[in-house]
Design an enzyme around this catalytic site. Structure first.
Site, PDB file in Angstrom:
ATOM      1  N   ARG A 227       0.851  -1.184   0.000  1.00  0.00           N
ATOM      2  CA  ARG A 227       0.000   0.000   0.000  1.00  0.00           C
ATOM      3  C   ARG A 227       0.888   1.235   0.000  1.00  0.00           C
ATOM      4  O   ARG A 227       2.021   1.199   0.502  1.00  0.00           O
ATOM      5  CB  ARG A 227      -0.914   0.019   1.239  1.00  0.00           C
ATOM      6  CG  ARG A 227      -2.039  -0.995   1.209  1.00  0.00           C
ATOM      7  CD  ARG A 227      -3.107  -0.624   0.176  1.00  0.00           C
ATOM      8  NE  ARG A 227      -4.235  -1.556   0.141  1.00  0.00           N
ATOM      9  CZ  ARG A 227      -4.396  -2.520  -0.771  1.00  0.00           C
ATOM     10  NH1 ARG A 227      -3.493  -2.706  -1.710  1.00  0.00           N
ATOM     11  NH2 ARG A 227      -5.473  -3.278  -0.764  1.00  0.00           N
ATOM     12  N   HIS A 275      -1.731   0.729  -9.873  1.00  0.00           N
ATOM     13  CA  HIS A 275      -2.358  -0.271  -8.985  1.00  0.00           C
ATOM     14  C   HIS A 275      -2.870  -1.475  -9.799  1.00  0.00           C
ATOM     15  O   HIS A 275      -4.064  -1.802  -9.768  1.00  0.00           O
ATOM     16  CB  HIS A 275      -3.491   0.359  -8.156  1.00  0.00           C
ATOM     17  CG  HIS A 275      -3.768  -0.423  -6.898  1.00  0.00           C
ATOM     18  ND1 HIS A 275      -4.070   0.170  -5.692  1.00  0.00           N
ATOM     19  CD2 HIS A 275      -3.786  -1.758  -6.653  1.00  0.00           C
ATOM     20  CE1 HIS A 275      -4.261  -0.765  -4.780  1.00  0.00           C
ATOM     21  NE2 HIS A 275      -4.099  -1.945  -5.338  1.00  0.00           N
TER      22      HIS A 275
HETATM   23  P1  NAP Z   1      -1.883 -12.076   4.045  1.00  0.00           P
HETATM   24  O1  NAP Z   1      -2.075 -13.433   3.455  1.00  0.00           O
HETATM   25  O2  NAP Z   1      -2.757 -11.631   5.153  1.00  0.00           O
HETATM   26  O3  NAP Z   1      -0.343 -11.982   4.461  1.00  0.00           O
HETATM   27  C1  NAP Z   1       0.163 -10.903   5.174  1.00  0.00           C
HETATM   28  C2  NAP Z   1       1.608 -11.197   5.531  1.00  0.00           C
HETATM   29  O4  NAP Z   1       2.164 -10.046   6.178  1.00  0.00           O
HETATM   30  C3  NAP Z   1       1.739 -12.360   6.513  1.00  0.00           C
HETATM   31  O5  NAP Z   1       2.882 -13.122   6.197  1.00  0.00           O
HETATM   32  C4  NAP Z   1       1.928 -11.651   7.846  1.00  0.00           C
HETATM   33  O6  NAP Z   1       2.659 -12.395   8.798  1.00  0.00           O
HETATM   34  C5  NAP Z   1       2.744 -10.446   7.426  1.00  0.00           C
HETATM   35  N1  NAP Z   1       2.627  -9.367   8.406  1.00  0.00           N
HETATM   36  C6  NAP Z   1       1.538  -8.645   8.754  1.00  0.00           C
HETATM   37  N2  NAP Z   1       1.842  -7.753   9.708  1.00  0.00           N
HETATM   38  C7  NAP Z   1       3.159  -7.924   9.984  1.00  0.00           C
HETATM   39  C8  NAP Z   1       4.058  -7.321  10.878  1.00  0.00           C
HETATM   40  N3  NAP Z   1       3.669  -6.339  11.709  1.00  0.00           N
HETATM   41  N4  NAP Z   1       5.339  -7.757  10.898  1.00  0.00           N
HETATM   42  C9  NAP Z   1       5.745  -8.748  10.072  1.00  0.00           C
HETATM   43  N5  NAP Z   1       4.930  -9.369   9.186  1.00  0.00           N
HETATM   44  C10 NAP Z   1       3.650  -8.959   9.148  1.00  0.00           C
HETATM   45  O7  NAP Z   1      -2.033 -10.952   2.874  1.00  0.00           O
HETATM   46  P2  NAP Z   1      -1.866 -11.149   1.302  1.00  0.00           P
HETATM   47  O8  NAP Z   1      -3.070 -11.771   0.708  1.00  0.00           O
HETATM   48  O9  NAP Z   1      -0.535 -11.776   1.041  1.00  0.00           O
HETATM   49  O10 NAP Z   1      -1.854  -9.621   0.834  1.00  0.00           O
HETATM   50  C11 NAP Z   1      -0.869  -8.722   1.347  1.00  0.00           C
HETATM   51  C12 NAP Z   1      -1.168  -7.321   0.882  1.00  0.00           C
HETATM   52  O11 NAP Z   1      -0.885  -7.179  -0.513  1.00  0.00           O
HETATM   53  C13 NAP Z   1      -2.615  -6.874   0.984  1.00  0.00           C
HETATM   54  O12 NAP Z   1      -2.960  -6.504   2.294  1.00  0.00           O
HETATM   55  C14 NAP Z   1      -2.648  -5.697   0.042  1.00  0.00           C
HETATM   56  O13 NAP Z   1      -2.253  -4.525   0.745  1.00  0.00           O
HETATM   57  C15 NAP Z   1      -1.558  -6.041  -0.973  1.00  0.00           C
HETATM   58  N6  NAP Z   1      -2.131  -6.329  -2.289  1.00  0.00           N
HETATM   59  C16 NAP Z   1      -1.814  -5.496  -3.302  1.00  0.00           C
HETATM   60  C17 NAP Z   1      -2.325  -5.738  -4.565  1.00  0.00           C
HETATM   61  C18 NAP Z   1      -1.934  -4.858  -5.719  1.00  0.00           C
HETATM   62  O14 NAP Z   1      -2.494  -5.005  -6.815  1.00  0.00           O
HETATM   63  N7  NAP Z   1      -0.999  -3.949  -5.552  1.00  0.00           N
HETATM   64  C19 NAP Z   1      -3.175  -6.842  -4.786  1.00  0.00           C
HETATM   65  C20 NAP Z   1      -3.474  -7.685  -3.731  1.00  0.00           C
HETATM   66  C21 NAP Z   1      -2.942  -7.423  -2.465  1.00  0.00           C
HETATM   67  P3  NAP Z   1       2.080 -13.816   9.345  1.00  0.00           P
HETATM   68  O15 NAP Z   1       2.265 -14.781   8.201  1.00  0.00           O
HETATM   69  O16 NAP Z   1       2.949 -14.151  10.482  1.00  0.00           O
HETATM   70  O17 NAP Z   1       0.652 -13.576   9.698  1.00  0.00           O
END
Ligand code: NAP
Length: 312
Positions: A227, A275
């Site tokens: 983000r 995006h």
């Molecule tokens: P997810 O499955 O919820 O994974 C989040 C990861 O971040 C997990 O490994 C989590 O650790 C880690 N994390 C969260 N808070 C943390 C912290 N304080 N310290 C260290 N690690 C932390 O999410 P996702 O589906 O992979 O998506 C991630 C993000 O990608 C979304 O929230 C969104 O912002 C972004 N996104 C962007 C696009 C785009 O087109 N640009 C598209 C889709 C998503 P744990 O494994 O230990 O829980």
């Protein structure tokens, strides 16, 4: 007439209609309504949302759960009027695969100096630069969730050493896993490429800052697909100016669409993407949401939601 499923988005009527059609096709027995339709708000148990306008889910006394059509739910969770019901976010292997492709494309583009050669082409300059071995260029991925793991697997397959950073130290074969503040430093130390795939939370806001860039290899590539608010922009401009960061690929911004006078548009060492790192695929997302709705209708069980206190 079945109780309606509310579709609430902040999209244009045309974009919302695409979602409505996709959802209707995926669950033909459900009645999908939007705020513009006449329906009894007291009967709505399920809401399907894509960044709904704040307040859109208030006044729904029977609401049992909410399914987001987006993977990131930070804006939804910030809505103070959001009822205290489970919020399910989109977990879609198609989305993760798309993200992994975009991550790999950008890492490879930086690795093989494509922005540099594009700039040379504009000057009609014929100059060759040495190629580096992938195995000598570590990639640090922040966030080892659905997006991070799929990206790590693809990059490992391309021969890059991959370090993953997450809250719990999630490991996959071949990956060097890190967690905690010290682990963040170790993951970043000397990394040739930094890929941010964290969710935006109070803990991760501003994580891409001067201290983070200082740990990377000189001239490192920075790819922000999380983000916009993860990035301290002023720190990135300084790091680009002094060569600490060689090139940044930015897909997400604090303000979207990116204002026309934003410095990122003209920076020679910044690639701007609108995006599009991993756009939601309507058909695939609708099928996943339909599966969750069908399971709820047949069992009455509400799907597990995100941890609202943790913020993701
Ligand atoms: P997810 O499955 O919820 O994974 C989040 C990861 O971040 C997990 O490994 C989590 O650790 C880690 N994390 C969260 N808070 C943390 C912290 N304080 N310290 C260290 N690690 C932390 O999410 P996702 O589906 O992979 O998506 C991630 C993000 O990608 C979304 O929230 C969104 O912002 C972004 N996104 C962007 C696009 C785009 O087109 N640009 C598209 C889709 C998503 P744990 O494994 O230990 O829980």
């Amino acid at each position: 007439m079945p109780e309606p499923v509310l579709l609430a988005t902040s999209q244009s009527p045309a974009e919302e209609a695409i979602w409505r059609d996709a959802l209707a096709r995926a669950m033909p027995d459900e009645r999908i309504v939007t705020a513009a339709d006449p329906f009894d708000r007291s009967t709505v148990a399920i809401a399907i949302v894509a960044n709904p306008v704040p307040g859109a889910l208030a006044g729904l006394p029977a609401l049992a759960w909410v399914h987001s059509l987006w993977a990131g739910v930070e804006r939804l969770l910030q809505d103070a009027t959001l009822p205290p019901v489970p919020v399910v976010r989109l977990v879609d292997p198609t989305l993760a695969r798309t993200m992994a492709e975009t991550v790999a494309a950008c890492v490879l583009a930086l690795h093989r100096d494509l922005p540099l050669y594009a700039a040379q082409q504009r000057r009609r300059a014929w100059r060759q630069h040495p190629a580096r071995a992938a195995g000598a260029c570590p990639v640090a991925i922040l966030g080892m969730g659905e997006m991070g793991r799929a990206s790590a697997e693809l990059l490992l397959g391309l021969g890059f050493p991959v370090r993953g950073w997450s809250r719990s130290g999630t490991a996959i074969p071949g990956l060097i896993a890190h967690s905690g503040r010290d682990g963040l430093g170790t993951a970043l130390d000397g990394a040739a490429y930094l890929v941010n795939l964290l969710p935006l939370t109070a803990e991760t806001r501003g994580i891409l800052d001067r201290a983070c860039f200082a740990r990377l290899a000189p001239g490192a590539g920075v790819i922000n697909f999380g983000r916009g608010a993860h990035l301290v922009e002023a720190d990135l401009w300084l790091a680009l100016d002094d060569g600490r960061v060689g090139h940044a690929v930015l897909d997400v911004f604090a303000q979207e669409p990116l204002p026309r006078d934003h410095p990122a548009w003209d920076h020679p060492n910044v690639t701007v993407l609108p995006h599009v790192a991993a756009p939601t695929d309507e058909a695939s997302a609708a099928a996943i949401v339909a599966g969750a709705v069908a399971a709820f209708r047949s069992t009455g069980r509400v799907p597990a939601g995100v941890d609202r206190a943790r913020g993701y």
